[in-house]
Design a protein around this motif. Sequence first.
Motif, PDB file in Angstrom:
ATOM      1  N   ASP A   1      -0.105  -8.409  -3.980  1.00 47.17           N
ATOM      2  CA  ASP A   1      -0.654  -7.437  -4.940  1.00 47.17           C
ATOM      3  C   ASP A   1       0.362  -6.352  -5.283  1.00 47.17           C
ATOM      4  N   ASN A   2       1.426  -6.253  -4.477  1.00 48.78           N
ATOM      5  CA  ASN A   2       2.452  -5.238  -4.681  1.00 48.78           C
ATOM      6  C   ASN A   2       3.431  -5.759  -5.731  1.00 48.78           C
ATOM      7  N   ASP A   3       3.557  -5.052  -6.851  1.00 51.26           N
ATOM      8  CA  ASP A   3       4.372  -5.544  -7.963  1.00 51.26           C
ATOM      9  C   ASP A   3       5.812  -5.839  -7.551  1.00 51.26           C
TER      10      ASP A   3
ATOM     11  N   GLU B   1      -4.564   0.272  -4.286  1.00 47.00           N
ATOM     12  CA  GLU B   1      -4.981  -0.460  -3.086  1.00 47.00           C
ATOM     13  C   GLU B   1      -4.315  -1.827  -3.115  1.00 47.00           C
ATOM     14  N   GLU B   2      -3.766  -2.258  -1.998  1.00 42.36           N
ATOM     15  CA  GLU B   2      -3.116  -3.564  -1.922  1.00 42.36           C
ATOM     16  C   GLU B   2      -3.513  -4.241  -0.617  1.00 42.36           C
TER      17      GLU B   2
ATOM     18  N   GLY C   1       0.812  -1.217   0.000  1.00 45.72           N
ATOM     19  CA  GLY C   1       0.000   0.000   0.000  1.00 45.72           C
ATOM     20  C   GLY C   1       0.840   1.258   0.000  1.00 45.72           C
ATOM     21  N   THR C   2       2.012   1.175  -0.588  1.00 37.78           N
ATOM     22  CA  THR C   2       2.956   2.301  -0.551  1.00 37.78           C
ATOM     23  C   THR C   2       2.723   3.324  -1.655  1.00 37.78           C
TER      24      THR C   2
ATOM     25  N   CYS D   1      -7.374  -8.303   4.281  1.00 35.41           N
ATOM     26  CA  CYS D   1      -5.948  -8.509   3.990  1.00 35.41           C
ATOM     27  C   CYS D   1      -5.488  -9.944   4.233  1.00 35.41           C
ATOM     28  N   VAL D   2      -5.970 -10.587   5.295  1.00 31.90           N
ATOM     29  CA  VAL D   2      -5.598 -11.984   5.531  1.00 31.90           C
ATOM     30  C   VAL D   2      -6.170 -12.861   4.417  1.00 31.90           C
TER      31      VAL D   2
END
Length: 191
Positions: free
Chosen positions: A114-116, A108-109, A102-103, A147-148
């Motif tokens: 989900d973070n590339d 949205e992650e 979520g940086t 998230c979990v």
Amino acid sequence: MKKVLVIVDPQNDFITGSLAVEGAKEKMEKLTEYLSNNLYNEVMITMDSHPSDHCSFVENGGQWPTHCVNLTEGWDLPEHLQHLLDMYSMLEDVNVTFWRKGTETYKEEYSILDNDDAGYDFRIYLEELDIQESIEIYLCGIAGDYCVLETLKGLNKLFDNITVLSDYTASIDGGVTLNEYISKHPNIKLV
């Protein structure tokens, strides 16, 4: 078999802060107690690390109150858990790593996967551990229905040996969505 514990977002804002999940405080206290008596080879902690203008925030058109803004008190782990993880990282046979998600302002992650960039590194890290010695993945954290769950879905595409630790997982919906997903995937254990 190497034991890997993935703790999803055990952060102050989800425990007692702006997006507190019912029961999270007690579950994270129980997790700390559990970890003081149970060792894992790897402990991987994911953390929401949002910029102040993140797209998930209500004031920016999202659905959530401002939470886990990078390097704020709400972003931190509770002191008791951080202290235990600090002690864990001093042990020779235990490796503790932190993974930020979520940086980016406009993305949205819910899951680290989900973070590339970080998600790729997270996946490769786990796959390399599995090549060295087969791994068992244990999963817990906050929130079970967001998230979990999304982390579990990503892990389930990569690994067969996953156990969800329900005693240390707090959900907004009381666990309904997470339990429903697990019931449809017999390879995932719920304890």
